[in-house]
Design a protein around this motif. Structure first.
Motif, PDB file in Angstrom:
ATOM      1  N   MET A 256      51.550  39.352 -24.562  1.00  0.00           N
ATOM      2  CA  MET A 256      52.063  40.750 -24.722  1.00  0.00           C
ATOM      3  C   MET A 256      50.789  41.719 -25.451  1.00  0.00           C
ATOM      4  O   MET A 256      50.495  40.908 -26.414  1.00  0.00           O
ATOM      5  N   PRO A 257      50.406  42.811 -24.897  1.00  0.00           N
ATOM      6  CA  PRO A 257      49.366  43.586 -25.188  1.00  0.00           C
ATOM      7  C   PRO A 257      49.635  43.824 -26.584  1.00  0.00           C
ATOM      8  O   PRO A 257      50.738  44.296 -26.881  1.00  0.00           O
ATOM      9  N   GLU A 258      48.463  44.057 -27.332  1.00  0.00           N
ATOM     10  CA  GLU A 258      48.415  44.533 -28.663  1.00  0.00           C
ATOM     11  C   GLU A 258      48.736  45.961 -28.934  1.00  0.00           C
ATOM     12  O   GLU A 258      49.382  46.428 -29.809  1.00  0.00           O
ATOM     13  N   ASN A 259      48.428  46.554 -27.496  1.00  0.00           N
ATOM     14  CA  ASN A 259      48.673  48.235 -27.784  1.00  0.00           C
ATOM     15  C   ASN A 259      50.153  48.458 -27.259  1.00  0.00           C
ATOM     16  O   ASN A 259      50.397  49.902 -26.791  1.00  0.00           O
ATOM     17  N   LEU A 260      50.955  47.506 -26.928  1.00  0.00           N
ATOM     18  CA  LEU A 260      52.403  47.894 -26.284  1.00  0.00           C
ATOM     19  C   LEU A 260      52.967  48.930 -27.199  1.00  0.00           C
ATOM     20  O   LEU A 260      53.432  50.051 -26.358  1.00  0.00           O
ATOM     21  N   HIS A 261      53.095  48.838 -28.263  1.00  0.00           N
ATOM     22  CA  HIS A 261      54.120  49.615 -29.311  1.00  0.00           C
ATOM     23  C   HIS A 261      53.316  51.228 -28.959  1.00  0.00           C
ATOM     24  O   HIS A 261      54.117  52.236 -28.804  1.00  0.00           O
TER      25      HIS A 261
ATOM     26  N   GLN B 145      63.495  60.821 -23.284  1.00  0.00           N
ATOM     27  CA  GLN B 145      64.082  59.529 -23.600  1.00  0.00           C
ATOM     28  C   GLN B 145      64.581  58.936 -22.375  1.00  0.00           C
ATOM     29  O   GLN B 145      64.475  59.630 -21.111  1.00  0.00           O
ATOM     30  N   LEU B 146      63.913  57.741 -22.052  1.00  0.00           N
ATOM     31  CA  LEU B 146      63.858  56.750 -20.908  1.00  0.00           C
ATOM     32  C   LEU B 146      64.671  55.648 -20.972  1.00  0.00           C
ATOM     33  O   LEU B 146      65.050  54.962 -21.842  1.00  0.00           O
ATOM     34  N   SER B 147      65.210  55.280 -19.607  1.00  0.00           N
ATOM     35  CA  SER B 147      65.900  53.950 -19.523  1.00  0.00           C
ATOM     36  C   SER B 147      64.851  52.725 -19.446  1.00  0.00           C
ATOM     37  O   SER B 147      63.524  53.084 -19.606  1.00  0.00           O
ATOM     38  N   ILE B 148      65.215  51.513 -19.936  1.00  0.00           N
ATOM     39  CA  ILE B 148      64.454  50.412 -19.732  1.00  0.00           C
ATOM     40  C   ILE B 148      63.604  50.234 -18.447  1.00  0.00           C
ATOM     41  O   ILE B 148      62.257  50.068 -18.702  1.00  0.00           O
ATOM     42  N   SER B 149      64.134  50.442 -17.396  1.00  0.00           N
ATOM     43  CA  SER B 149      63.457  50.333 -16.130  1.00  0.00           C
ATOM     44  C   SER B 149      62.456  51.476 -15.957  1.00  0.00           C
ATOM     45  O   SER B 149      61.314  51.130 -15.437  1.00  0.00           O
ATOM     46  N   ALA B 150      62.765  53.077 -16.500  1.00  0.00           N
ATOM     47  CA  ALA B 150      61.807  53.856 -16.455  1.00  0.00           C
ATOM     48  C   ALA B 150      60.661  53.496 -17.532  1.00  0.00           C
ATOM     49  O   ALA B 150      59.577  53.723 -17.028  1.00  0.00           O
ATOM     50  N   ILE B 151      60.966  52.988 -18.600  1.00  0.00           N
ATOM     51  CA  ILE B 151      59.641  52.617 -19.467  1.00  0.00           C
ATOM     52  C   ILE B 151      58.693  51.612 -18.759  1.00  0.00           C
ATOM     53  O   ILE B 151      57.776  51.569 -18.861  1.00  0.00           O
ATOM     54  N   THR B 152      59.460  50.603 -18.200  1.00  0.00           N
ATOM     55  CA  THR B 152      58.754  49.492 -17.681  1.00  0.00           C
ATOM     56  C   THR B 152      57.959  49.936 -16.570  1.00  0.00           C
ATOM     57  O   THR B 152      56.868  49.635 -16.340  1.00  0.00           O
ATOM     58  N   ARG B 153      58.338  50.922 -15.605  1.00  0.00           N
ATOM     59  CA  ARG B 153      57.877  51.585 -14.543  1.00  0.00           C
ATOM     60  C   ARG B 153      56.570  52.420 -15.074  1.00  0.00           C
ATOM     61  O   ARG B 153      55.323  52.198 -14.407  1.00  0.00           O
ATOM     62  N   GLU B 154      56.708  53.156 -15.773  1.00  0.00           N
ATOM     63  CA  GLU B 154      55.585  53.824 -16.484  1.00  0.00           C
ATOM     64  C   GLU B 154      54.612  53.168 -17.125  1.00  0.00           C
ATOM     65  O   GLU B 154      53.372  53.499 -16.856  1.00  0.00           O
ATOM     66  N   LEU B 155      54.680  52.067 -17.912  1.00  0.00           N
ATOM     67  CA  LEU B 155      54.048  51.103 -18.560  1.00  0.00           C
ATOM     68  C   LEU B 155      52.975  50.598 -17.220  1.00  0.00           C
ATOM     69  O   LEU B 155      51.766  50.242 -17.417  1.00  0.00           O
TER      70      LEU B 155
ATOM     71  N   GLY C  92      64.033  42.873 -24.626  1.00  0.00           N
ATOM     72  CA  GLY C  92      64.235  42.486 -26.036  1.00  0.00           C
ATOM     73  C   GLY C  92      63.111  43.087 -26.916  1.00  0.00           C
ATOM     74  O   GLY C  92      63.424  43.321 -28.180  1.00  0.00           O
ATOM     75  N   TYR C  93      61.990  43.581 -26.493  1.00  0.00           N
ATOM     76  CA  TYR C  93      61.142  44.257 -27.125  1.00  0.00           C
ATOM     77  C   TYR C  93      61.676  45.761 -27.785  1.00  0.00           C
ATOM     78  O   TYR C  93      61.625  46.074 -28.650  1.00  0.00           O
TER      79      TYR C  93
ATOM     80  N   ILE D  26      54.276  52.638 -25.793  1.00  0.00           N
ATOM     81  CA  ILE D  26      55.586  53.041 -25.514  1.00  0.00           C
ATOM     82  C   ILE D  26      55.825  54.238 -26.322  1.00  0.00           C
ATOM     83  O   ILE D  26      56.273  55.438 -25.765  1.00  0.00           O
ATOM     84  N   ASN D  27      55.050  54.541 -27.380  1.00  0.00           N
ATOM     85  CA  ASN D  27      55.040  55.826 -27.902  1.00  0.00           C
ATOM     86  C   ASN D  27      54.701  56.724 -27.302  1.00  0.00           C
ATOM     87  O   ASN D  27      55.383  58.131 -27.115  1.00  0.00           O
ATOM     88  N   GLN D  28      53.726  56.787 -26.490  1.00  0.00           N
ATOM     89  CA  GLN D  28      53.064  57.708 -25.739  1.00  0.00           C
ATOM     90  C   GLN D  28      53.801  57.956 -24.467  1.00  0.00           C
ATOM     91  O   GLN D  28      54.374  59.224 -24.375  1.00  0.00           O
TER      92      GLN D  28
END
Length: 205
Positions: free
Chosen positions: A1-6, A17-27, A41-42, A9-11
């Motif tokens: 897991m990348p160190e800058n994940l948090h 506000q987004l769903s899990i699938s939308a957050i995963t897609r934008e990441l 889980g995260y 996600i903040n960015q």
């Protein structure tokens, strides 16, 4: 897991506000590729730590920043442009980027910087070979001085630089939209925008 994940996600959740699938897609769009189950889980761990709010909007759950918990690291101009330029027509992506970055930095933009923002050498050469292109190689007499003054990244000594040339009104309009979006992503907007707005699950991906 990348160190800058948090921070990533903040960015992504800045002002929305987004769903899990939308957050995963934008990441994934910014180069962070994590499995949806890992992200589930995260995000729930961040919820349990009172860093994120979890909102139930059937059939999904969406996540948003808790007021006062936002982390506002100094924005990287290359990363911001690379992320947002994807939302524009690819035919105008390069001249739009050149126009915006040269306006921000008040100097020509180097090829190395364009590569950092997701363009390739072929993208640049192909665009310059088209009739009616809106950028040109810079002949600014201060090019060498600019190279020596850039410390954030390494610019090769013979790197070509580019500047805008005869921008169309459509490009300027797109540039204004891009700059406003970058400004919103760079500033602390908490307490200045509505907490909620009328939405449907389609808004959350």
């Amino acid at each position: 897991m990348p160190e800058n994940l948090h921070s990533s996600i903040n960015q992504i959740l800045e002002g929305k506000q987004l769903s899990i699938s939308a957050i995963t897609r934008e990441l994934k769009e910014i180069g962070v590729n994590e499995h949806r189950l890992v992200m589930t889980g995260y995000l729930r761990a961040l919820r349990d730590m009172k860093i994120l709010d979890e909102v139930n909007i059937p059939p999904s759950k969406v996540y948003k920043m808790i007021d006062g918990k936002e982390d506002h690291p100094q924005a990287d101009v290359y990363a911001l442009i690379a992320r947002e330029i994807k939302h524009f027509d690819q035919n105008v992506g390069l001249p739009l980027t050149v126009y915006v970055i040269t306006s921000i930095l008040d100097r020509p933009v180097f090829k190395e910087e364009l590569l950092k923002m997701g363009f390739t050498s072929k993208n640049i050469s192909d665009y310059l070979s088209r009739p009616g292109h809106m950028i040109r190689e810079s002949r600014n007499e201060n090019i060498r001085e600019y190279i020596s003054g850039i410390t954030k990244i390494i610019i090769p000594p013979a790197d070509p630089a580019y500047e805008a040339d005869l921008m169309s009104s459509d490009i300027i309009k797109d540039a204004n939209c891009l700059l406003v979006k970058m400004l919103r992503l760079s500033l602390d907007m908490s307490g200045l925008t509505p907490r909620t707005k009328r939405t449907t699950i389609a808004d959350f991906g």
